[in-house]
Write an enzyme that holds these catalytic residues in place. Sequence first.
Site, PDB file in Angstrom:
ATOM      1  N   LYS A   2      22.609  37.094 -24.180  1.00 27.69           N
ATOM      2  CA  LYS A   2      22.420  35.706 -24.640  1.00 27.69           C
ATOM      3  C   LYS A   2      21.435  35.630 -25.815  1.00 27.69           C
ATOM      4  CE  LYS A   2      20.957  34.329 -20.580  1.00 27.69           C
ATOM      5  NZ  LYS A   2      21.013  35.620 -19.856  1.00 27.69           N
ATOM      6  N   ARG A  17      20.080  26.504 -15.906  1.00 27.99           N
ATOM      7  CA  ARG A  17      20.264  27.612 -14.975  1.00 27.99           C
ATOM      8  C   ARG A  17      20.559  27.112 -13.569  1.00 27.99           C
ATOM      9  NH1 ARG A  17      17.126  31.682 -18.150  1.00 27.99           N
ATOM     10  NH2 ARG A  17      17.416  33.698 -17.190  1.00 27.99           N
ATOM     11  N   ARG A  51      15.857  47.458 -22.398  1.00 27.89           N
ATOM     12  CA  ARG A  51      15.540  46.377 -23.334  1.00 27.89           C
ATOM     13  C   ARG A  51      14.097  46.473 -23.834  1.00 27.89           C
ATOM     14  NH1 ARG A  51      16.814  40.164 -22.063  1.00 27.89           N
ATOM     15  NH2 ARG A  51      15.626  40.495 -20.147  1.00 27.89           N
ATOM     16  N   ARG A  76       9.408  43.985 -21.368  1.00 29.53           N
ATOM     17  CA  ARG A  76       8.996  42.815 -20.597  1.00 29.53           C
ATOM     18  C   ARG A  76       8.583  43.227 -19.186  1.00 29.53           C
ATOM     19  NH1 ARG A  76      13.552  38.263 -21.454  1.00 29.53           N
ATOM     20  NH2 ARG A  76      13.201  38.057 -19.221  1.00 29.53           N
ATOM     21  N   ARG A  78      16.693  39.039  -9.935  1.00 29.77           N
ATOM     22  CA  ARG A  78      17.202  38.085 -10.927  1.00 29.77           C
ATOM     23  C   ARG A  78      18.727  37.993 -10.888  1.00 29.77           C
ATOM     24  NH1 ARG A  78      14.216  40.492 -15.849  1.00 29.77           N
ATOM     25  NH2 ARG A  78      15.268  38.932 -17.103  1.00 29.77           N
TER      26      ARG A  78
HETATM   27  P1  ADP Z   1      16.962  36.743 -19.471  1.00 28.06           P
HETATM   28  O1  ADP Z   1      17.091  36.708 -20.975  1.00 28.06           O
HETATM   29  O2  ADP Z   1      16.653  38.096 -18.976  1.00 28.06           O
HETATM   30  O3  ADP Z   1      18.107  36.089 -18.800  1.00 28.06           O
HETATM   31  P2  ADP Z   1      14.987  34.656 -19.830  1.00 28.06           P
HETATM   32  O4  ADP Z   1      14.099  35.149 -20.897  1.00 28.06           O
HETATM   33  O5  ADP Z   1      16.002  33.650 -20.191  1.00 28.06           O
HETATM   34  O6  ADP Z   1      15.659  35.910 -19.111  1.00 28.06           O
HETATM   35  O7  ADP Z   1      14.117  34.076 -18.649  1.00 28.06           O
HETATM   36  C1  ADP Z   1      13.053  34.818 -18.070  1.00 28.06           C
HETATM   37  C2  ADP Z   1      12.574  34.114 -16.815  1.00 28.06           C
HETATM   38  O8  ADP Z   1      12.068  32.814 -17.163  1.00 28.06           O
HETATM   39  C3  ADP Z   1      13.635  33.858 -15.761  1.00 28.06           C
HETATM   40  O9  ADP Z   1      13.813  34.980 -14.892  1.00 28.06           O
HETATM   41  C4  ADP Z   1      13.038  32.651 -15.030  1.00 28.06           C
HETATM   42  O10 ADP Z   1      12.004  33.048 -14.156  1.00 28.06           O
HETATM   43  C5  ADP Z   1      12.404  31.863 -16.167  1.00 28.06           C
HETATM   44  N1  ADP Z   1      13.354  30.879 -16.735  1.00 28.06           N
HETATM   45  C6  ADP Z   1      13.910  30.902 -17.976  1.00 28.06           C
HETATM   46  N2  ADP Z   1      14.730  29.842 -18.154  1.00 28.06           N
HETATM   47  C7  ADP Z   1      14.693  29.136 -16.988  1.00 28.06           C
HETATM   48  C8  ADP Z   1      15.341  27.955 -16.520  1.00 28.06           C
HETATM   49  N3  ADP Z   1      16.222  27.293 -17.280  1.00 28.06           N
HETATM   50  N4  ADP Z   1      15.045  27.532 -15.269  1.00 28.06           N
HETATM   51  C9  ADP Z   1      14.167  28.176 -14.492  1.00 28.06           C
HETATM   52  N5  ADP Z   1      13.540  29.299 -14.862  1.00 28.06           N
HETATM   53  C10 ADP Z   1      13.795  29.783 -16.091  1.00 28.06           C
HETATM   54  P1  ADP Z   2      19.877  38.153 -22.228  1.00 27.92           P
HETATM   55  O1  ADP Z   2      19.156  37.232 -23.196  1.00 27.92           O
HETATM   56  O2  ADP Z   2      21.215  37.624 -21.821  1.00 27.92           O
HETATM   57  O3  ADP Z   2      19.034  38.533 -21.059  1.00 27.92           O
HETATM   58  P2  ADP Z   2      19.607  40.188 -24.326  1.00 27.92           P
HETATM   59  O4  ADP Z   2      20.238  39.588 -25.535  1.00 27.92           O
HETATM   60  O5  ADP Z   2      18.129  40.283 -24.304  1.00 27.92           O
HETATM   61  O6  ADP Z   2      20.186  39.511 -22.990  1.00 27.92           O
HETATM   62  O7  ADP Z   2      20.241  41.649 -24.150  1.00 27.92           O
HETATM   63  C1  ADP Z   2      19.857  42.477 -23.044  1.00 27.92           C
HETATM   64  C2  ADP Z   2      19.775  43.931 -23.529  1.00 27.92           C
HETATM   65  O8  ADP Z   2      21.089  44.430 -23.795  1.00 27.92           O
HETATM   66  C3  ADP Z   2      18.993  44.119 -24.822  1.00 27.92           C
HETATM   67  O9  ADP Z   2      18.332  45.351 -24.741  1.00 27.92           O
HETATM   68  C4  ADP Z   2      20.076  44.096 -25.909  1.00 27.92           C
HETATM   69  O10 ADP Z   2      19.678  44.843 -27.058  1.00 27.92           O
HETATM   70  C5  ADP Z   2      21.246  44.754 -25.184  1.00 27.92           C
HETATM   71  N1  ADP Z   2      22.557  44.201 -25.576  1.00 27.92           N
HETATM   72  C6  ADP Z   2      22.864  42.924 -25.912  1.00 27.92           C
HETATM   73  N2  ADP Z   2      24.180  42.790 -26.172  1.00 27.92           N
HETATM   74  C7  ADP Z   2      24.735  44.024 -25.979  1.00 27.92           C
HETATM   75  C8  ADP Z   2      26.074  44.542 -26.088  1.00 27.92           C
HETATM   76  N3  ADP Z   2      27.104  43.746 -26.421  1.00 27.92           N
HETATM   77  N4  ADP Z   2      26.253  45.852 -25.809  1.00 27.92           N
HETATM   78  C9  ADP Z   2      25.205  46.650 -25.453  1.00 27.92           C
HETATM   79  N5  ADP Z   2      23.939  46.220 -25.329  1.00 27.92           N
HETATM   80  C10 ADP Z   2      23.692  44.920 -25.596  1.00 27.92           C
END
Ligand code: ADP
Ligand code: ADP
Length: 216
Positions: free
Chosen positions: A13, A88, A127, A160, A171
């Site tokens: 994302k 979410r 990541r 992270r 998660r």
């Molecule tokens: P990821 O990219 O790995 O999906 P995020 O960076 O979006 O994770 O979110 C990290 C953490 O922040 C989540 O695991 C949650 O604890 C919190 N968080 C982020 N967005 C939301 C939301 N919309 N509602 C509740 N908690 C959130």
């Molecule tokens: P999210 O915000 O959904 O948690 P991220 O964009 O941070 O996900 O991506 C999670 C991890 O996977 C990062 O290390 C990123 O560089 C890698 N990644 C993202 N898209 C791809 C893909 N299409 N193929 C392989 N690795 C990816």
Amino acid sequence: MKMILLGPPGAGKGTQAKLISERYSIPHISTGDIFRKNISQKTSLGIKAKEYIDKGQLVPDELTIDIVNDRLAEQDCKNGFLLDGFPRTVKQAEALEDFLRKNNQKIDTALLINVPSEFILERMTGRRVCPSCGASYHIKFNPPKSEEKCDACGSDIVQRKDDTEETVKDRIDVYEKQTQPLADYYKSKDQLFVVDGTQSIDEVFETICRHMESEK
Ligand code: ADP
Ligand code: ADP
Ligand code: ZN
């Protein structure tokens, strides 16, 4: 264009959000980035949110909805925005709908980046992120040009605290229970577009752009 990004942790994302926001000149709003910034600045929101984030749980809806509403009320969101990681929960989705309805607006697309759970652990543990600009890298799939430094802003990239194997499992559980139902929520409103997130970063982006162009 008003768009939300759905998908499990590690779906890509944040990676796609950066690309979409540049291509279409819309602000990228990541609730995770907002929380992390507040945590590093030790604000009262940050102190509350940290407790949940470190455990892989969701920050309570009341806190999260307020910060998003405040952000969406800013001037740069008038012509569109890209929400990454919000909503979410169904409660958050309803709150977003109410907020937009008051301004006679609605979401154009809910984009679900679909990645099966067996891909997620490797993505998450590899990541690395830039604490300054939020850029996301992967030690194997998307390494920065110069080791340990962000391509975009030159800051040192870090792992992270919540990207450990143990927290990732929690998660994924939280995602399946609380967030996955949103796919049906948006499908029933005819707003859902699903993209296969196991493709390369470029291929996923291409697919998204083709969809956006077809919607115009
Ligand atoms: P990821 O990219 O790995 O999906 P995020 O960076 O979006 O994770 O979110 C990290 C953490 O922040 C989540 O695991 C949650 O604890 C919190 N968080 C982020 N967005 C939301 C939301 N919309 N509602 C509740 N908690 C959130
Ligand atoms: P999210 O915000 O959904 O948690 P991220 O964009 O941070 O996900 O991506 C999670 C991890 O996977 C990062 O290390 C990123 O560089 C890698 N990644 C993202 N898209 C791809 C893909 N299409 N193929 C392989 N690795 C990816
Ligand atoms: Zn950076």
